[in-house]
Design a protein around this motif. Sequence first.
Motif, PDB file in Angstrom:
ATOM      1  N   LYS A 152      58.208   1.995   0.914  1.00 20.53           N
ATOM      2  CA  LYS A 152      57.304   1.859  -0.223  1.00 20.53           C
ATOM      3  C   LYS A 152      55.857   2.149   0.163  1.00 20.53           C
ATOM      4  CE  LYS A 152      60.261  -1.537  -2.528  1.00 20.53           C
ATOM      5  NZ  LYS A 152      60.357  -2.917  -3.074  1.00 20.53           N
ATOM      6  N   VAL A 153      55.561   2.017   1.453  1.00 19.17           N
ATOM      7  CA  VAL A 153      54.212   2.274   1.970  1.00 19.17           C
ATOM      8  C   VAL A 153      54.310   3.401   2.988  1.00 19.17           C
ATOM      9  CG1 VAL A 153      52.222   1.302   3.165  1.00 19.17           C
ATOM     10  CG2 VAL A 153      53.593  -0.151   1.650  1.00 19.17           C
ATOM     11  N   LYS A 154      53.441   4.392   2.881  1.00 22.38           N
ATOM     12  CA  LYS A 154      53.506   5.508   3.831  1.00 22.38           C
ATOM     13  C   LYS A 154      53.179   5.023   5.238  1.00 22.38           C
ATOM     14  CE  LYS A 154      48.860   7.055   2.461  1.00 22.38           C
ATOM     15  NZ  LYS A 154      48.101   8.164   1.862  1.00 22.38           N
ATOM     16  N   PRO A 155      53.786   5.643   6.256  1.00 18.64           N
ATOM     17  CA  PRO A 155      53.566   5.223   7.642  1.00 18.64           C
ATOM     18  C   PRO A 155      52.087   5.276   8.031  1.00 18.64           C
ATOM     19  CG  PRO A 155      55.395   6.750   7.508  1.00 18.64           C
ATOM     20  CD  PRO A 155      54.756   6.743   6.161  1.00 18.64           C
ATOM     21  N   ARG A 156      51.700   4.338   8.893  1.00 17.92           N
ATOM     22  CA  ARG A 156      50.314   4.274   9.362  1.00 17.92           C
ATOM     23  C   ARG A 156      50.252   4.504  10.863  1.00 17.92           C
ATOM     24  NH1 ARG A 156      48.232  -1.121   6.089  1.00 17.92           N
ATOM     25  NH2 ARG A 156      48.068  -0.152   4.027  1.00 17.92           N
ATOM     26  N   LEU A 157      49.299   5.321  11.255  1.00 21.38           N
ATOM     27  CA  LEU A 157      49.068   5.612  12.666  1.00 21.38           C
ATOM     28  C   LEU A 157      47.708   5.052  13.055  1.00 21.38           C
ATOM     29  CD1 LEU A 157      49.646   6.998  15.358  1.00 21.38           C
ATOM     30  CD2 LEU A 157      48.868   9.149  14.364  1.00 21.38           C
ATOM     31  N   TRP A 158      47.702   4.191  14.071  1.00 21.04           N
ATOM     32  CA  TRP A 158      46.476   3.522  14.508  1.00 21.04           C
ATOM     33  C   TRP A 158      45.995   4.131  15.816  1.00 21.04           C
ATOM     34  CZ3 TRP A 158      44.481  -0.359  11.341  1.00 21.04           C
ATOM     35  CH2 TRP A 158      45.340  -0.827  10.339  1.00 21.04           C
ATOM     36  N   CYS A 159      44.720   4.537  15.839  1.00 22.16           N
ATOM     37  CA  CYS A 159      44.123   5.165  17.017  1.00 22.16           C
ATOM     38  C   CYS A 159      42.762   4.535  17.269  1.00 22.16           C
ATOM     39  CB  CYS A 159      43.991   6.673  16.788  1.00 22.16           C
ATOM     40  SG  CYS A 159      43.126   7.566  18.095  1.00 22.16           S
ATOM     41  N   ASP A 160      42.356   4.413  18.540  1.00 19.06           N
ATOM     42  CA  ASP A 160      41.075   3.767  18.845  1.00 19.06           C
ATOM     43  C   ASP A 160      39.978   4.772  19.187  1.00 19.06           C
ATOM     44  OD1 ASP A 160      41.895   4.627  21.302  1.00 19.06           O
ATOM     45  OD2 ASP A 160      41.876   2.663  22.274  1.00 19.06           O
ATOM     46  N   ASN A 161      40.214   6.069  18.902  1.00 18.84           N
ATOM     47  CA  ASN A 161      39.214   7.093  19.170  1.00 18.84           C
ATOM     48  C   ASN A 161      38.673   7.626  17.854  1.00 18.84           C
ATOM     49  OD1 ASN A 161      38.572  10.218  19.628  1.00 18.84           O
ATOM     50  ND2 ASN A 161      38.185   9.114  21.547  1.00 18.84           N
ATOM     51  N   LEU A 196      41.591   3.645  12.097  1.00 22.03           N
ATOM     52  CA  LEU A 196      40.878   3.358  13.343  1.00 22.03           C
ATOM     53  C   LEU A 196      41.090   1.896  13.716  1.00 22.03           C
ATOM     54  CD1 LEU A 196      38.850   4.492  15.486  1.00 22.03           C
ATOM     55  CD2 LEU A 196      37.023   3.530  14.054  1.00 22.03           C
ATOM     56  N   VAL A 197      41.407   1.655  14.969  1.00 22.62           N
ATOM     57  CA  VAL A 197      41.583   0.297  15.470  1.00 22.62           C
ATOM     58  C   VAL A 197      40.682   0.129  16.694  1.00 22.62           C
ATOM     59  CG1 VAL A 197      43.524   0.907  16.976  1.00 22.62           C
ATOM     60  CG2 VAL A 197      43.302  -1.447  16.154  1.00 22.62           C
ATOM     61  N   VAL A 255      46.032  19.995  30.623  1.00 22.94           N
ATOM     62  CA  VAL A 255      44.776  19.299  30.878  1.00 22.94           C
ATOM     63  C   VAL A 255      43.938  19.265  29.601  1.00 22.94           C
ATOM     64  CG1 VAL A 255      42.648  19.321  32.235  1.00 22.94           C
ATOM     65  CG2 VAL A 255      44.819  19.999  33.291  1.00 22.94           C
ATOM     66  N   SER A 256      43.369  18.113  29.294  1.00 27.26           N
ATOM     67  CA  SER A 256      42.501  17.968  28.116  1.00 27.26           C
ATOM     68  C   SER A 256      41.049  18.080  28.547  1.00 27.26           C
ATOM     69  CB  SER A 256      42.739  16.611  27.448  1.00 27.26           C
ATOM     70  OG  SER A 256      44.066  16.501  27.000  1.00 27.26           O
ATOM     71  N   ARG A 257      40.268  18.821  27.784  1.00 32.63           N
ATOM     72  CA  ARG A 257      38.866  19.037  28.144  1.00 32.63           C
ATOM     73  C   ARG A 257      37.936  17.981  27.565  1.00 32.63           C
ATOM     74  NH1 ARG A 257      37.457  25.044  26.668  1.00 32.63           N
ATOM     75  NH2 ARG A 257      35.477  24.399  27.589  1.00 32.63           N
ATOM     76  N   SER A 258      38.479  17.065  26.794  1.00 27.82           N
ATOM     77  CA  SER A 258      37.664  15.973  26.255  1.00 27.82           C
ATOM     78  C   SER A 258      38.564  14.785  25.955  1.00 27.82           C
ATOM     79  CB  SER A 258      36.947  16.418  24.965  1.00 27.82           C
ATOM     80  OG  SER A 258      37.891  16.663  23.932  1.00 27.82           O
ATOM     81  N   ASN A 259      37.954  13.625  25.817  1.00 28.56           N
ATOM     82  CA  ASN A 259      38.705  12.421  25.475  1.00 28.56           C
ATOM     83  C   ASN A 259      39.348  12.573  24.099  1.00 28.56           C
ATOM     84  OD1 ASN A 259      39.702   9.840  25.706  1.00 28.56           O
ATOM     85  ND2 ASN A 259      37.860   8.861  24.893  1.00 28.56           N
ATOM     86  N   THR A 260      38.619  13.214  23.180  1.00 31.86           N
ATOM     87  CA  THR A 260      39.149  13.416  21.831  1.00 31.86           C
ATOM     88  C   THR A 260      40.417  14.266  21.861  1.00 31.86           C
ATOM     89  OG1 THR A 260      36.966  13.217  20.812  1.00 31.86           O
ATOM     90  CG2 THR A 260      38.649  14.394  19.559  1.00 31.86           C
ATOM     91  N   GLU A 261      40.411  15.292  22.681  1.00 34.61           N
ATOM     92  CA  GLU A 261      41.596  16.151  22.771  1.00 34.61           C
ATOM     93  C   GLU A 261      42.795  15.377  23.311  1.00 34.61           C
ATOM     94  OE1 GLU A 261      43.143  20.275  24.923  1.00 34.61           O
ATOM     95  OE2 GLU A 261      41.049  19.634  25.140  1.00 34.61           O
ATOM     96  N   ALA A 262      42.578  14.570  24.349  1.00 28.16           N
ATOM     97  CA  ALA A 262      43.657  13.767  24.922  1.00 28.16           C
ATOM     98  C   ALA A 262      44.226  12.801  23.884  1.00 28.16           C
ATOM     99  CB  ALA A 262      43.154  13.003  26.143  1.00 28.16           C
ATOM    100  N   GLU A 263      43.327  12.151  23.140  1.00 28.01           N
ATOM    101  CA  GLU A 263      43.765  11.205  22.110  1.00 28.01           C
ATOM    102  C   GLU A 263      44.507  11.929  20.990  1.00 28.01           C
ATOM    103  OE1 GLU A 263      43.550   7.968  21.943  1.00 28.01           O
ATOM    104  OE2 GLU A 263      42.039   7.336  23.413  1.00 28.01           O
TER     105      GLU A 263
END
Length: 502
Positions: free
Chosen positions: A418-427, A466-467, A384-392
């Motif tokens: 040639k380009v490092k991987p990118r991780l997109w998150c909306d939080n 951030l997306v 269980v996550s105690r906040s939205n940030t933790e879940a994200e």
Amino acid sequence: MENAMQDEYDALQRNGTWTLVPPSRGMNLIDCKWVFKIKRRADGQIDRYKARLVAKGFKQRYGIDHEDTFSPVVKIATVRLVLSLAVTRGWCLRRLDVQNAFLHGVLEEEVYMKQPPGFENPRYPSFVCKLKKAIYGLKQAPRAWYSRLSSKLISLGFVSSKSDTSLFTYRKGSVEIYMLIYVDDIIVTSSSQDAIKVLLQALKADFALKDLGDLHYFLGIEVEKKSNGDLLLTQKKYARDILSRVGMANCKPVTIPMPSIEKMSRHDGDPLGPEDSTKYRSVVGALQYITLTRPDLAFAVNKVCQYLHTPTIVHWTTVKRIIRYLKFSENTWLLIRKRSPLIVNGFSDADWAGSRDDRRSTGGFVIFLGSNVISWSARKQGTVSRSNTEAEYKAMANTTAEMMWVEQLLGELGVRLKVKPRLWCDNLGATYLSANPVFHARAKHIEIDFHFVRERVARRQLEVRLVSTEDQVADGFTKALPHRKFEEFKNNLNLVEKTSID
């Protein structure tokens, strides 16, 4: 079927699968039976009638007639990644089939089996078979087959991948060969047609190999190559089989698999009876397999999988709705584009406390190699996550782990990004938390093991961006979407209708 049985028995004899020995006291003797199957082509036409002698391996005893077990099954994400590379490079794709594959495996343990029904030796009717080679149904048969095949491939100069042991690579000069193994189904792709011919000749010396030509059908997945080099994948035949099996071949279709306002619980509705519960589990299991090429079904299928233990009428109604959506979208294909840059992008999302039963969150991700979808997931989180940030942040950690695996696999295939991987998150909070140690004091409840995301960022091996929520591609893996957003979700995942691409 008698001819098919005789052919199978003759193959067993030619292969020297067993020797007849008198039974002894204390021997663990297992039984066997004949299994019959109609093999069909991709268009549904009958290819051949097949009979197979299968041992009743459930009677084996650990430590007596079997030890470790292992099944050589390639990850489907590996298949999609290799197909994407092959299409981008313009390589040829071939499918191979090994006849009686398990019979090639040499047994290390002593296994005794009754003589095949209908083929008892008239001179020694009371004797039993001491198996020298593996046979279908034995617990160690897949491991024995994989050991024999991998030894042969390694002797030919192939290298087993560390990221996926069912992927073998060969590299010499300008010639490259990738081989994907799913038990006895094999996909081969190479930069040289001549190299594949030489490989086939070498393998035929040891195995009963059948060259099925260009890749058109494997593991229930139909493959079609377009004139511009793009590749299309579908499980249309498998979807129709599900519809027929449930008796919904002529059902009324719906445009989305789940209503966006629906939040299911294990307590909704009356429990199903024993027979209906078995049917529920069987159908949901079949739906799980169809998500190999249908990421749009991932969330809905994962949701109904959560109620396999005690399904109710409401849950069964939801399954039937998914099947009606399957009827609506049976001409949907997954597109693998030829023109695709070698860039890894991952999209991560979470639906905080979405479960009504235990308030756990649902995490989801999708990973692209260029414009092609390689891997995706929709799964309830373990805690269980105690906040939205933790879940994200937990979702980001799972996505990062998968991206690390993709990067490692690409490295083994000789691809350097040639380009490092990118991780997109909306939080915003999770994005800051991955890079800014100041925020750690406000999030002490987040488990430390998820902080390896920050470590990857600090080492400049990952870039977190951030997306906006509107542009979050992974949104449909964490919740049910309304019709308009669901169509955008499908479009972003390269899911296309056959009529629109003809």
